[in-house]
Scaffold this active site. Structure first.
Site, PDB file in Angstrom:
ATOM      1  N   ASP A  39       0.797  -1.041   0.205  1.00  0.00           N
ATOM      2  CA  ASP A  39       0.003   0.019   0.167  1.00  0.00           C
ATOM      3  C   ASP A  39       0.776   1.224  -0.001  1.00  0.00           C
ATOM      4  OD1 ASP A  39      -2.172  -1.648   0.391  1.00  0.00           O
ATOM      5  OD2 ASP A  39      -1.669  -1.785   2.340  1.00  0.00           O
TER       6      ASP A  39
ATOM      7  N   HIS B 153      -4.014  -1.884  -6.715  1.00  0.00           N
ATOM      8  CA  HIS B 153      -3.328  -1.134  -7.292  1.00  0.00           C
ATOM      9  C   HIS B 153      -4.117   0.207  -7.729  1.00  0.00           C
ATOM     10  CE1 HIS B 153       0.421  -3.239  -7.492  1.00  0.00           C
ATOM     11  NE2 HIS B 153      -0.471  -4.171  -7.962  1.00  0.00           N
TER      12      HIS B 153
END
Length: 431
Positions: free
Chosen positions: A14, A42
């Site tokens: 992340d 993503h």
């Protein structure tokens, strides 16, 4: 002469890799995924529009770029087709630009059933998986009983292999976990139906990558998750089931390590983690809440709230070493705006006060206490800055200190979610 660049996360995932991959893709002819599955998300923001990808490389939004999924990726046919259809519904051409390695291990419904059954049985000791069958699929690969994408090219062979492996897993599901068995015919019919759609995209990914290299084209390798989740070098057992580090690039794509020119480590200006596992700098206070709210820290795949904490320079330096990183991209600097003080973890000590290095097991991590260094924060906004001169001096000092501690330069600094909100000091494909 073309350059071959790897983009990796230096923390627990992340970190903002999607935006940077999208930014760098403007220079390349090919983007390749080499590990993980649809457990990673993503998130891209382009001209204000948000797109979340899980399996397909972020370069799919660019014309003239071929996107590849290498042999190191565990592939859910159902998840991939769903993602393709979502992109097509938004006017993105996918099928002609996406190439799939026939050696990709398949994630099938029994892998998901096993994943969920295991986490349920573990109770409070659960790993915190996404429940998408990633781990069980990698286990099948290593045990040499797994089905691969190329098996779908021969329906009779696929059916026979499926019967054998499903008998094995249904025994575990029913006799050990007390769960329902997975129906053979349902799995077979669905897999063959989806396989027919994927067949035109199956290609010799290894040969395509090397042909591009020999032609002097730029290639980008897109990592998933983060280095501290690596199956070998992460906070075991609270890790993913693949090699998320630079070494995984070669094994997961067939592209030799000596052909790699630059390894870019995507590094958040603070630290986050989703799910269970060690987190020495975690903040369970108002500052942690501030970071989570301002940073919109919710997982792109699971929607789970991320845990937040100060920057851990010890952990990131470890990631720099095991990846032989060239430079880093610092992301989400703007989330620290408004804090009067920022802290950096510069060392670890144990409960006896002794200085220690990176632990090798969960018990060792449980004894880690962070050693902090404090720096002045800044009140001025860094959002949208495109040059270092636009940043407050305190923010610049913070960046320089991070560079000293982790041992590599901040070649790129992200100051917002859109691709234009970026300071590029050294471009991986140009420097």
């Amino acid at each position: 002469m073309g350059k071959n660049v790897v983009v990796l996360g230096t923390q627990w995932g992340d970190e903002g890799k999607g935006k940077i991959v999208d930014l760098l893709t403007e220079k390349v002819s090919q983007v390749a995924r080499f590990q993980g599955g649809h457990n990673a998300g993503h998130t891209l923001v382009i001209e204000g529009k948000k797109t979340v990808l899980h399996l397909i490389p972020s370069g799919i939004l660019h014309d003239g770029v071929t996107c590849m999924i290498g042999n190191g990726v565990v592939l859910s046919p159902e998840a991939l087709i769903k993602e393709i259809e979502e992109l097509e519904a938004n006017g993105v051409e996918v099928r002609s630009k996406l190439k799939l390695s026939p050696a990709c291990p398949l994630i099938l419904p029994y892998h998901v059933a096993l994943d969920l059954a295991r986490e349920s049985k573990r109770g409070d000791a659960k790993i915190g998986t996404t429940g998408r069958g990633i781990g069980p699929a990698y286990e099948d690969k290593v045990s040499r009983r797994g089905l691969r994408l190329g098996d779908l090219l021969n329906e009779q062979r696929f059916a026979a292999k499926l019967a054998e492996v499903l008998e094995y897993h249904n025994f575990a599901l029913t006799q050990y976990y007390g769960a329902e068995p997975v129906d053979y015919q349902e799995v077979l019919n669905k897999a063959l139906e989806l396989g027919a759609q994927l067949r035109p995209m199956i290609a010799d990914v290894v040969d395509m990558l090397h042909t591009s290299r020999e032609n002097g084209e730029h290639i980008l390798f897109e990592g998933a998750q983060g280095s501290l989740l690596d199956i070998d070098h992460g906070t075991y057992p609270f890790v993913t089931s693949s090699n998320t580090t630079a070494g995984g690039t070669a094994t997961g794509s067939g592209f030799g390590p000596l052909y790699l020119d630059y390894v870019l480590g995507i590094t958040k200006a603070y630290t986050t983690r989703v799910g269970s596992g060690p987190f020495p700098t975690e903040l369970e206070c108002d500052v942690g809440k501030h970071l989570g709210e301002k940073g919109h820290e919710f997982g792109a795949t699971t929607g789970r709230q991320r845990r937040t904490g100060w920057f851990d320079a010890v952990a990131v330096r470890h990631a720099v070493r095991i990846n032989s990183m060239t430079g880093m991209c610092l992301t989400k600097l703007d989330v620290l705006d408004g804090l009067s003080e920022v802290k950096i973890c510069v060392g670890y000590k144990d409960s006896n006060g002794a200085v220690i290095g990176i632990p090798c097991d969960a018990e060792g991590w449980a004894d880690v206490q962070p050693v902090y260094e404090s720096m002045p924060g800044w009140t001025a906004s860094t959002v949208g800055a495109k040059t270092m001169e636009e940043l407050p001096v305190e923010a610049v000092n913070y960046i320089r200190r991070l560079e000293e501690l982790v041992g590599i330069p901040a070649d790129i600094i992200s100051t917002g979610p859109d691709r234009v909100e970026t300071i590029v000091l050294r471009h991986p494909f140009e420097g």
